[in-house]
Scaffold this motif. Structure first.
Motif, PDB file in Angstrom:
ATOM      1  N   GLY A 141       0.822  -1.132  -0.208  1.00  0.00           N
ATOM      2  CA  GLY A 141       0.007   0.033   0.119  1.00  0.00           C
ATOM      3  C   GLY A 141       0.718   1.110  -0.080  1.00  0.00           C
ATOM      4  O   GLY A 141       1.999   1.224   0.455  1.00  0.00           O
ATOM      5  N   CYS A 142       0.237   2.479  -0.709  1.00  0.00           N
ATOM      6  CA  CYS A 142       1.376   3.672  -0.675  1.00  0.00           C
ATOM      7  C   CYS A 142       0.538   4.844  -0.460  1.00  0.00           C
ATOM      8  O   CYS A 142      -0.505   4.853  -0.320  1.00  0.00           O
ATOM      9  CB  CYS A 142       1.961   3.514  -2.133  1.00  0.00           C
ATOM     10  SG  CYS A 142       0.768   3.914  -3.407  1.00  0.00           S
ATOM     11  N   ALA A 143       1.399   5.681  -0.199  1.00  0.00           N
ATOM     12  CA  ALA A 143       1.135   7.100  -0.201  1.00  0.00           C
ATOM     13  C   ALA A 143       1.981   7.864  -0.979  1.00  0.00           C
ATOM     14  O   ALA A 143       2.937   7.801  -1.100  1.00  0.00           O
ATOM     15  CB  ALA A 143       1.305   7.642   1.284  1.00  0.00           C
ATOM     16  N   ILE A 144       1.400   9.130  -1.673  1.00  0.00           N
ATOM     17  CA  ILE A 144       1.988  10.072  -2.401  1.00  0.00           C
ATOM     18  C   ILE A 144       2.428  11.127  -1.622  1.00  0.00           C
ATOM     19  O   ILE A 144       1.686  11.711  -0.759  1.00  0.00           O
ATOM     20  CB  ILE A 144       1.232  10.506  -3.667  1.00  0.00           C
ATOM     21  CG1 ILE A 144       0.909   9.386  -4.668  1.00  0.00           C
ATOM     22  CG2 ILE A 144       1.912  11.688  -4.376  1.00  0.00           C
ATOM     23  CD1 ILE A 144      -0.238   9.709  -5.510  1.00  0.00           C
ATOM     24  N   LEU A 145       3.882  11.536  -1.696  1.00  0.00           N
ATOM     25  CA  LEU A 145       4.185  12.906  -0.982  1.00  0.00           C
ATOM     26  C   LEU A 145       3.696  13.978  -1.341  1.00  0.00           C
ATOM     27  O   LEU A 145       3.652  13.989  -2.648  1.00  0.00           O
ATOM     28  CB  LEU A 145       5.828  12.742  -0.888  1.00  0.00           C
ATOM     29  CG  LEU A 145       6.392  11.970   0.103  1.00  0.00           C
ATOM     30  CD1 LEU A 145       6.308  10.213   0.040  1.00  0.00           C
ATOM     31  CD2 LEU A 145       7.937  12.121   0.403  1.00  0.00           C
ATOM     32  N   THR A 146       3.608  15.038  -0.512  1.00  0.00           N
ATOM     33  CA  THR A 146       3.009  16.210  -1.113  1.00  0.00           C
ATOM     34  C   THR A 146       3.976  17.467  -0.517  1.00  0.00           C
ATOM     35  O   THR A 146       4.637  17.242   0.609  1.00  0.00           O
ATOM     36  CB  THR A 146       1.661  16.594  -0.665  1.00  0.00           C
ATOM     37  OG1 THR A 146       1.707  16.798   0.971  1.00  0.00           O
ATOM     38  CG2 THR A 146       0.614  15.437  -1.151  1.00  0.00           C
ATOM     39  N   GLU A 147       4.147  18.669  -1.127  1.00  0.00           N
ATOM     40  CA  GLU A 147       4.922  19.754  -0.645  1.00  0.00           C
ATOM     41  C   GLU A 147       4.033  20.923  -1.022  1.00  0.00           C
ATOM     42  O   GLU A 147       2.887  20.924  -1.779  1.00  0.00           O
ATOM     43  CB  GLU A 147       6.071  19.836  -1.419  1.00  0.00           C
ATOM     44  CG  GLU A 147       5.957  19.895  -3.026  1.00  0.00           C
ATOM     45  CD  GLU A 147       7.323  20.289  -3.686  1.00  0.00           C
ATOM     46  OE1 GLU A 147       8.531  20.319  -3.122  1.00  0.00           O
ATOM     47  OE2 GLU A 147       7.372  20.344  -4.915  1.00  0.00           O
ATOM     48  N   PRO A 148       4.612  22.076  -0.267  1.00  0.00           N
ATOM     49  CA  PRO A 148       3.900  23.379  -0.832  1.00  0.00           C
ATOM     50  C   PRO A 148       3.992  23.504  -2.209  1.00  0.00           C
ATOM     51  O   PRO A 148       5.035  23.113  -2.933  1.00  0.00           O
ATOM     52  CB  PRO A 148       4.828  24.342   0.149  1.00  0.00           C
ATOM     53  CG  PRO A 148       5.553  23.622   1.208  1.00  0.00           C
ATOM     54  CD  PRO A 148       5.723  22.232   0.527  1.00  0.00           C
ATOM     55  N   ALA A 149       2.820  24.238  -2.700  1.00  0.00           N
ATOM     56  CA  ALA A 149       2.837  24.373  -4.211  1.00  0.00           C
ATOM     57  C   ALA A 149       3.661  25.333  -4.566  1.00  0.00           C
ATOM     58  O   ALA A 149       4.217  26.239  -3.831  1.00  0.00           O
ATOM     59  CB  ALA A 149       1.286  24.716  -4.497  1.00  0.00           C
ATOM     60  N   ARG A 150       4.211  25.248  -5.824  1.00  0.00           N
ATOM     61  CA  ARG A 150       5.323  25.983  -6.397  1.00  0.00           C
ATOM     62  C   ARG A 150       4.565  26.369  -7.941  1.00  0.00           C
ATOM     63  O   ARG A 150       3.897  25.721  -8.398  1.00  0.00           O
ATOM     64  CB  ARG A 150       6.492  25.328  -6.528  1.00  0.00           C
ATOM     65  CG  ARG A 150       7.128  24.722  -5.210  1.00  0.00           C
ATOM     66  CD  ARG A 150       8.342  23.833  -5.562  1.00  0.00           C
ATOM     67  NE  ARG A 150       8.270  22.652  -6.382  1.00  0.00           N
ATOM     68  CZ  ARG A 150       8.376  22.495  -7.327  1.00  0.00           C
ATOM     69  NH1 ARG A 150       9.031  23.384  -8.131  1.00  0.00           N
ATOM     70  NH2 ARG A 150       8.230  21.200  -8.005  1.00  0.00           N
ATOM     71  N   GLY A 151       5.043  27.490  -8.341  1.00  0.00           N
ATOM     72  CA  GLY A 151       4.867  28.053  -9.719  1.00  0.00           C
ATOM     73  C   GLY A 151       3.462  28.137 -10.062  1.00  0.00           C
ATOM     74  O   GLY A 151       2.498  28.614  -8.973  1.00  0.00           O
ATOM     75  N   VAL A 152       2.940  27.678 -11.082  1.00  0.00           N
ATOM     76  CA  VAL A 152       1.700  27.657 -11.510  1.00  0.00           C
ATOM     77  C   VAL A 152       0.743  26.907 -10.627  1.00  0.00           C
ATOM     78  O   VAL A 152      -0.586  27.262 -10.484  1.00  0.00           O
ATOM     79  CB  VAL A 152       1.291  27.314 -13.101  1.00  0.00           C
ATOM     80  CG1 VAL A 152       2.266  28.341 -13.796  1.00  0.00           C
ATOM     81  CG2 VAL A 152       1.574  25.956 -13.158  1.00  0.00           C
TER      82      VAL A 152
END
Length: 220
Positions: A141-152
């Motif tokens: 089972g997996c999770a996708i990493l997220t970060e603060p949005a950048r650019g557009v």
């Protein structure tokens, strides 16, 4: 966050874009509305010395050692993934890539939410950083990493998936690379200027809807 994406590039295109030796590659069925709680295509090393394979993982992370009612997040933040008790073992030893052609995010407009499709300007596949762990049923089972949005991407939402550049794919997948700071020094996100987006049909709001028309631009 990342809660919906599309993957419609065929297996040969994804394998060619990866530019890494791939032992096995399951056939990719085009999906324009990939939702959490389903089996998704991932690239991973099933063991420390196992070759790289393209197979499936459940989009929902709950390691086998967790309690039965433990949370099953679909995302893990870059700010906490290396230090959280729930994620840090997978970050050190079980990193994976989730190939995608783009992802969806919703922009509040006049009291409603307008979906947008975000992708590379050149329409090449994206590589989303993920972590995986063996689930209680023995499958990954997996999770996708997220970060603060950048650019557009920041025009639509305050967070986005961690999209890796091509030079980061091999070190991200390397199970022998376990030190937090070494990983961070070797891995870089895709330049924000290579991303674009456009508004799409609200049909994508329903997870049962599928088809190439979901990514077609509509008047905003």
């Amino acid at each position: 966050m990342c809660g919906r994406f599309a993957l419609y590039s065929p297996t040969p295109k994804v394998s060619e874009a990866l530019r890494l030796p791939l032992e096995e590659a399951g056939e990719i069925a085009p999906r324009y509305n990939v939702a959490p709680g389903t089996w998704i295509t991932v690239l991973r090393h099933p063991g420390d010395d196992a070759p790289l394979v393209m197979d499936e993982a459940w989009w929902g992370y709950r390691p086998h050692w967790a309690r039965e009612k433990a949370p099953e997040p679909i995302n893990a933040t870059v700010e906490k993934v290396a230090t959280s008790n729930y994620f840090r073992g997978a970050f050190a030893h079980h990193r994976c890539l989730v190939p995608a052609d783009g992802w969806y995010e919703w922009l509040p407009v006049d009291g409603r939410k307008q979906p947008h499709f975000l992708c590379r300007e050149d329409r090449e596949p994206l590589w989303l950083a993920g972590i995986w762990s063996e689930r209680p049923d023995g499958r990954p089972g997996c999770a996708i990493l997220t970060e603060p949005a950048r650019g557009v991407a920041s025009e639509i939402h305050d967070r986005m998936p961690l999209v890796l550049d091509e030079t980061s794919l091999e070190p991200w997948l390397d199970p022998h690379l376990t030190d937090r700071e070494t990983i961070r020094g070797a891995v870089h996100h895709l330049a924000a200027g290579r991303l674009t987006h456009w508004p799409v049909s609200t049909r994508v709001n329903r997870t049962g809807n599928e088809g190439a028309d979901l990514i077609e631009p509509v008047p905003s």
